[in-house]
Design a protein around this motif. Sequence first.
Motif, PDB file in Angstrom:
ATOM      1  N   THR A  10      16.360   9.454   6.048  1.00 42.24           N
ATOM      2  CA  THR A  10      15.513   9.669   7.223  1.00 42.24           C
ATOM      3  C   THR A  10      14.293   8.753   7.091  1.00 42.24           C
ATOM      4  N   ALA A  11      14.208   7.819   7.992  1.00 38.50           N
ATOM      5  CA  ALA A  11      13.105   6.849   7.888  1.00 38.50           C
ATOM      6  C   ALA A  11      12.615   6.440   9.284  1.00 38.50           C
ATOM      7  N   ASP A  64       0.870  -1.170   0.000  1.00 36.68           N
ATOM      8  CA  ASP A  64       0.000   0.000   0.000  1.00 36.68           C
ATOM      9  C   ASP A  64       0.904   1.216   0.000  1.00 36.68           C
ATOM     10  N   LEU A  65       1.082   1.720  -1.161  1.00 35.71           N
ATOM     11  CA  LEU A  65       2.005   2.839  -1.289  1.00 35.71           C
ATOM     12  C   LEU A  65       1.242   4.128  -1.154  1.00 35.71           C
ATOM     13  N   ASN A  66       1.686   4.918  -0.277  1.00 33.37           N
ATOM     14  CA  ASN A  66       0.979   6.172  -0.057  1.00 33.37           C
ATOM     15  C   ASN A  66       1.960   7.335  -0.208  1.00 33.37           C
ATOM     16  N   SER A  67       2.131   7.717  -1.399  1.00 34.91           N
ATOM     17  CA  SER A  67       3.122   8.783  -1.600  1.00 34.91           C
ATOM     18  C   SER A  67       2.530  10.005  -2.259  1.00 34.91           C
ATOM     19  N   SER A  68       1.249   9.969  -2.493  1.00 39.34           N
ATOM     20  CA  SER A  68       0.646  11.072  -3.239  1.00 39.34           C
ATOM     21  C   SER A  68       0.656  12.378  -2.455  1.00 39.34           C
ATOM     22  N   SER A  69       0.616  12.236  -1.137  1.00 35.37           N
ATOM     23  CA  SER A  69       0.515  13.451  -0.339  1.00 35.37           C
ATOM     24  C   SER A  69       1.748  14.334  -0.477  1.00 35.37           C
ATOM     25  N   SER A  70       2.879  13.677  -0.578  1.00 39.05           N
ATOM     26  CA  SER A  70       4.094  14.493  -0.601  1.00 39.05           C
ATOM     27  C   SER A  70       5.152  13.787  -1.440  1.00 39.05           C
ATOM     28  N   TYR A  71       5.959  14.616  -2.089  1.00 38.47           N
ATOM     29  CA  TYR A  71       7.057  14.020  -2.826  1.00 38.47           C
ATOM     30  C   TYR A  71       8.212  13.672  -1.896  1.00 38.47           C
ATOM     31  N   PHE A  72       8.084  14.114  -0.656  1.00 38.75           N
ATOM     32  CA  PHE A  72       9.219  13.980   0.223  1.00 38.75           C
ATOM     33  C   PHE A  72       9.161  12.783   1.150  1.00 38.75           C
ATOM     34  N   SER A  73       8.105  12.037   1.039  1.00 37.23           N
ATOM     35  CA  SER A  73       8.101  10.845   1.894  1.00 37.23           C
ATOM     36  C   SER A  73       7.551   9.654   1.123  1.00 37.23           C
ATOM     37  N   LEU A  74       7.908   8.552   1.554  1.00 40.85           N
ATOM     38  CA  LEU A  74       7.459   7.304   0.920  1.00 40.85           C
ATOM     39  C   LEU A  74       6.846   6.433   2.017  1.00 40.85           C
ATOM     40  N   VAL A  80      17.307  -6.183  13.802  1.00 36.30           N
ATOM     41  CA  VAL A  80      16.957  -5.180  12.802  1.00 36.30           C
ATOM     42  C   VAL A  80      16.565  -3.898  13.487  1.00 36.30           C
ATOM     43  N   ASP A  81      17.191  -2.849  13.073  1.00 36.28           N
ATOM     44  CA  ASP A  81      16.891  -1.567  13.710  1.00 36.28           C
ATOM     45  C   ASP A  81      16.812  -0.496  12.651  1.00 36.28           C
ATOM     46  N   ILE A  82      15.715   0.081  12.576  1.00 36.65           N
ATOM     47  CA  ILE A  82      15.510   1.111  11.575  1.00 36.65           C
ATOM     48  C   ILE A  82      16.475   2.269  11.769  1.00 36.65           C
ATOM     49  N   GLU A 108       8.217   4.534   6.707  1.00 41.03           N
ATOM     50  CA  GLU A 108       8.033   5.860   6.105  1.00 41.03           C
ATOM     51  C   GLU A 108       9.406   6.492   5.919  1.00 41.03           C
ATOM     52  N   ILE A 109       9.815   6.657   4.643  1.00 37.71           N
ATOM     53  CA  ILE A 109      11.078   7.333   4.352  1.00 37.71           C
ATOM     54  C   ILE A 109      10.747   8.771   4.029  1.00 37.71           C
ATOM     55  N   SER A 110      11.266   9.651   4.798  1.00 38.65           N
ATOM     56  CA  SER A 110      10.914  11.052   4.520  1.00 38.65           C
ATOM     57  C   SER A 110      11.963  11.757   3.653  1.00 38.65           C
ATOM     58  N   GLU A 111      13.210  11.210   3.666  1.00 35.06           N
ATOM     59  CA  GLU A 111      14.209  11.923   2.845  1.00 35.06           C
ATOM     60  C   GLU A 111      15.391  11.019   2.544  1.00 35.06           C
ATOM     61  N   ILE A 112      15.841  11.082   1.336  1.00 34.63           N
ATOM     62  CA  ILE A 112      17.150  10.508   0.994  1.00 34.63           C
ATOM     63  C   ILE A 112      17.967  11.678   0.453  1.00 34.63           C
ATOM     64  N   ALA A 113      18.945  12.107   1.216  1.00 33.45           N
ATOM     65  CA  ALA A 113      19.643  13.350   0.832  1.00 33.45           C
ATOM     66  C   ALA A 113      21.151  13.181   0.873  1.00 33.45           C
TER      67      ALA A 113
END
Lengths: 1267, 253
Positions: free
Chosen positions: A250-251, A204-214, A283-285, A321-326
């Motif tokens: 950032t996840a 269930d991909l919910n990325s429409s709200s923002s380009y900055f998070s996945l 496993v640790d996020i 939820e990945i908010s940024e890959i920078a």
Amino acid sequence: MGLKSSFMIAARSLLRRKTKNLSAILAVTLGVTLLVGIQITTDTLENSFLTSLLQGEGEVDFSVSNSTTTGYLTAADAETISDIVPSAVGIMPELTMEVPVMVGSQYDDSVELAGISTDYPDAFGSFYDWQTGEEMHLDALLVSNTTIILSSKQAEKLGLTEETMLPLNLTTEFTNTTGTVVEPPTLSLADWTVEESYTTVLYDLNSSSSYFSLNLEQSPLPGVVPSLVTLFKMNISMLDLSDFDYLNVTATGTSNIQVLLQFSLDDGSNFNVTNLEDASLPVDIDTLNAAFDLSPYADRTLRGDAFLVVMSADGMPASIEISEIAFETSKPVISYSSEVERTTLQVVGIFDSKHPGIGSQYSGAILRIEHVQQWLALQDREKEFDRVSSYLVALQTDHFTSEISEDYLQEQVDIVEAAIPETVDPDTGDSEKIYTVSSARLTFFSVAEIIMTLLSTMLTALGLLITITGVLLITNVQLMNVEDREFQTGVMRAVGENRRGITMSMLIENVFQGILGGIFGLIGGLGFGQTVANYLANIFGTGEFSVQPVVSQQVVILSVLIGVVLGVVTGVLPALRASRVNIVEALRGIKVTFEEKSGRNLVLLGILATAGGVFVLLINGVIDTSYEGIWLTEGWNTLDEWRNILIGSGLLFTGLGMVLSRFISRVKALNITAFAVWGAPVFLFVVAMGEWIPDISGLAPDILIIGVAEIVIGSVLLVSVNLPPLMRALRTFLVKIRGVKGVGQIAPALISSHKTRSTLTFAIFAVILTLNVTVATLVPTNLSSIIETEEDSRGVDLIVSLNMPEANITGLSYTEELYKIDSHITDVIGFKTYKSLTDYQRYLALADPYSSDFDYETDLLPLGYGVITTEQIRGNATDSFDSNWRYDFYLSSFPDAIGQPPVADVTDEQLNSMSKQAWDLFFASAYTMPAYNVSLSDLMSEDRDLNDIDFTSFSGYSGYELEDVEVLRDENGSVIENPIVFTDSFLLPLGMQVWIPMNTSESGFPAYQAFTIAGRLDSQRAGGFPLSSFNLLSGDDFNFMDALGNIYMNEYWANQTSYLAEADGETSTARAPEQYNKFLIKTTYAMDDPQIQSIAQAIEEFTNTDDEGYRSLAEDNFYVASTTILYSKIEQSMEMIQRVVSFLQIYVTFGLVIGAVGMTVISVRNVSERKREIGMMRAIGFPRTQVMLSVLLELVVLGIIGLAIGVVNGVLISVGFANMQGATLVIPWNDIFVYLGFITAIAIAAGAVPGWFASRIPPAEALRYVG
Amino acid sequence: MVITDMKEEYGIIEDREPILIISGLHKRYSEGKSNEVHAIRGLDLTVRKGDMMAIMGPSGCGKTTLLNMIGHLDRRSEGKIIIDNIDTSRLSDGKMTSFRRDKIGFIFQLFNLFPFLSAVENVETPLLLKGIKAGVAREQAKMLLRELGMGDRLYHLPSELSGGQQQRVAVARALITDPAIILGDEPTGDLDSTTSTDVMKLFRRINQINQQTLVLVTHNRWIAEQCDYIVHMTDGKISHFEQGPFNKEENAK
């Protein structure tokens, strides 16, 4: 009678025969003056040449400078250098930059601002004020970063005079770079696409709200193994990882989520950012959230695909939820934009840049080094304030008077070179020095050597020819001595003096005269040397301080010795002849004549000479097979062959003459010899040079000298042999004229009766005037040929250059404005040119920039670029057959499809038509031409002689033809073909492959396009001429960068560049389609009409007045137009030739002085020895006027014979040169009349006083005179 | 007057015009200086047209000086010389030169021919100086030389001629302008006796045929005796006057 009596007789004759004795001493004096003077002149010339080359170096011996890639010198390095070279007497830092400047309306696009420390070491000298000559103290003058002092050279260039009031304002531009912090790139999360085939989960991909998070929530697919994987893929653009320190993800997510981020690198490898790495750890996020260190990948570039894999560690639903890959950097990434800012600097002083010392080192402006550091820091924010572009080192003081030892300098340079650390280039693995050591002085030593060898040969040869006149003079006087004394000798022999005694007493006299003359000559020579040195100082414009006469001891001693020996040797033969005198004949006053037929010895000598001549002639083709034999037509078509032909025929005919004189009359035999000796070189100059010899580039000085010498000898001999009939003709003419009948009876008879003496006298003038007329003819011939071809080829009259492209304002066209200025302007042709001054990324590449062998230090050349559009050349014409062609733009080399003109004469029409066809190819952007295996190094390498460069037209390298050169092929063996460009650079050979930087890519690298050099603009004719870089060579402000020339592209390719068109959009260098900066103007006036000058003035006024004219229209007061009138440009280019001519003039003046004094000597002696004859003349009723006239006429006639020979020979030689250049011969009648006047004046001055005295002698007294 | 004196003293019959009159002639060399030489000391002499006169005397008596005065090759110190009715004392140098050219012919001991001119050229030169056309001058010179027996030596240089031949050329040069008086300074001094006789015969012939006045300086008694009159000089003065043994007038009587 023994030695004692010889001495006594010598002493008496020295004491009693004052006039004759003095004249002999005078002759030797002059001869030695000539020898010493010529030597000093030659040495001084060499020295002043070297000095002028090195003047710009001041007292600097070598410099240590920043190597362009790595590191830079700082203030601290002064210590280091001083440790390495403890013997240095001065070390000073220097920081330079180039800026455009404007003073009033005068503009200079590149002036060097040099920052130096105000307390520079004394070893470098001082600055001196150009007006007062006083020393300048920089501390007091340079108070702020806007105060500068200017060199007098630059001041003169900017039109400042000594009257200009200081301080004055100077406007300049500095590049001011401002930086803005750039946000590091983030990977847009919306760009990930799911790779369905690898995905095993319901997601269930919910990325429409923002380009900055996945946002992703995973749950197992029904009936599928609970390994929940979702794979995303993304195409990533290139990213240079060296700019970034780490990658931040950032996840947040459930604890069972596993993430793998994989990036591809340019070398095929990849790196992962993941929390999967260590299976033993839970496993640790948060592991993912730690900054990922990018430093191991600093050399790599990111490219290709990136993958993002999300998995559930336990097969249970998971979410993330990945908010940024920078990409992050610890120091901010700053983007710089540079902007040109105008600044006003204040000129507070002008220093004399001709004064030896530190002033001569700088031709631009001087600032404090701190201030230049400030200005440079504006331009480049990254660099620190503490930097120095080079350290200048002086190993001794006073270089202008004492030359430094080449070996010592080389040694010191080597020491420094060895001490400089190396660094390894990470890309190529090559190691290189971080600093470079350079010594212009050292380079010039070797350059000067090459040029001096050339120059020296020429000077020595010329000097030799002139020296011959001195020898002629001495011989002449000695000969007179003997003739004069035959009676006395007869008496001495009669009273019992033996032959040896006579020879002895004459030799004693000669030695005495030789020594005395030698001493006086030395003094004269030194004086002359000084005069010449002063003259040279003016020519070179280096100021009198730098040119001192060079008097080397050996030369002086040698010259004096030669003078004495010459005096003696030229005396020996006459003395021997005197001792052989027939006593009875001598007493009877019968002059010894040598008209009897030749003896056996002479015949033998003649046979030897003949054999020698035949041998030399046979060298061609038989002994040395690299030459063709003279029996073949091809045997006459190179100058090297002609060398042997000239020498051989000279020897052969001299020998033949000698042999023949045994059998036929001597006059006839000598006539044959003389005519042949004269004829051979005349044939070379008049016929062969014009038609048979296609290539005169190898015209070595020795061929020229042999030719000139043979012409002179032959012509003098020819006239001498035929003197009697010539004089008879003169007599016949004169005795018809009332008032000079008596003169006509006497003077010509006198001349032909003293044949040897007369010959020697006119020979002096013949030698000198042959040289002088040749030289005097060459200059106007050259000038007229250029003007002629210019006019014939519908050239332009005026060139206007703007300091920057015309304003890009709708409705404003500079071209249109120019038409409005004067109704006589018929055509304005606008050009776009571009020259990269310091940006080497815009330099022309001579090797493939994409290959690993490319070396930016040797393979880049700072040529200019220009665009030539079809409209400029063809106007409305569609092709070369269309008669509406606009501008006859001639080429001198052509693309393959047209072929090269046969070397023999091509008419202007043919050339024009070929040029038009070449332009058709140029504008057809589809045309390509193969690249040939030629390179610049062909021209520069050592096995190529300087002779191979065709300096006469400077149209380029003429030593090869493309037929002999291979076509370049690529790896597959197919011929490399490129689009074509034309050039006016004399450096680039036809067919060469070059790369032009078209645009600069985003990553900052230029994109190169390969071209073939397919044509060269004709630097002699219209079109090429006004644009030709060659003409800059002769200008006062010679600029190497400008002289290199330009590459011209057609519109298509120009539009691909960012500096001639708007290829990259509107950038600071981009140009709108009709934004020209150079304008060629045709007018209805003739080329040399002074009205063109006023048009030029009007244009400058229109453009260069603040807030008026164009400046007001363009709303920019920084516009400067500079106009060049083509005619004055032609005249300027003649200046160089004229400089050479003025060297020759020194020698020629010398010769004329010798001639003048020779005449005086001869005239004085004539009168004193002919007293008795003058008495007879008076006795039988010669009026005084006719006595005087006879004395004068003899001299005038001899002078005029010399002049006539000189003029004829000079013109014949010049015909050769004119033929070679296809020029119309212009005979400088004015100069010839000046010579005529000069010779007549000398003859009259030399003859008048003795003549007057002669006419005053009472006849009775004169008749009593005996020898 | 001088003329009368001479007539009275020597009994010369005055039936011809005097062509040369000298009266009170003085010549001093280095005038005013300590080494002054008084070469001619008040000399009077008259020569009539057609006379052939010899001047004799020891070396240094002033013979040549006198001849130079008469020929105007040298300036006199004082006195009067009238030649062909022209008083020369007032002539400028230019006039004097043309006077010399037109009225006087010289013959020297050393011939004094121009060594660089051929015989005919030497002879024609005075005519050219007079402004006569070159062609005419050449013809006259040739004619004269032929007359003097030099027809086969026209184009020889002096150095190619014998002494006697050279003197003939010199005579021709002196004669060509038809001068009022011919002056000979030891004209045979350099010649052997046979040649000398030839030359003297020539002089006699010219004198008789052309009525040419001749004044010869000689120290040779035999030569002097060929003349009508012999003037003897000592110390710059005429000591006595003598008639030659072959005086035409004597013979005519």
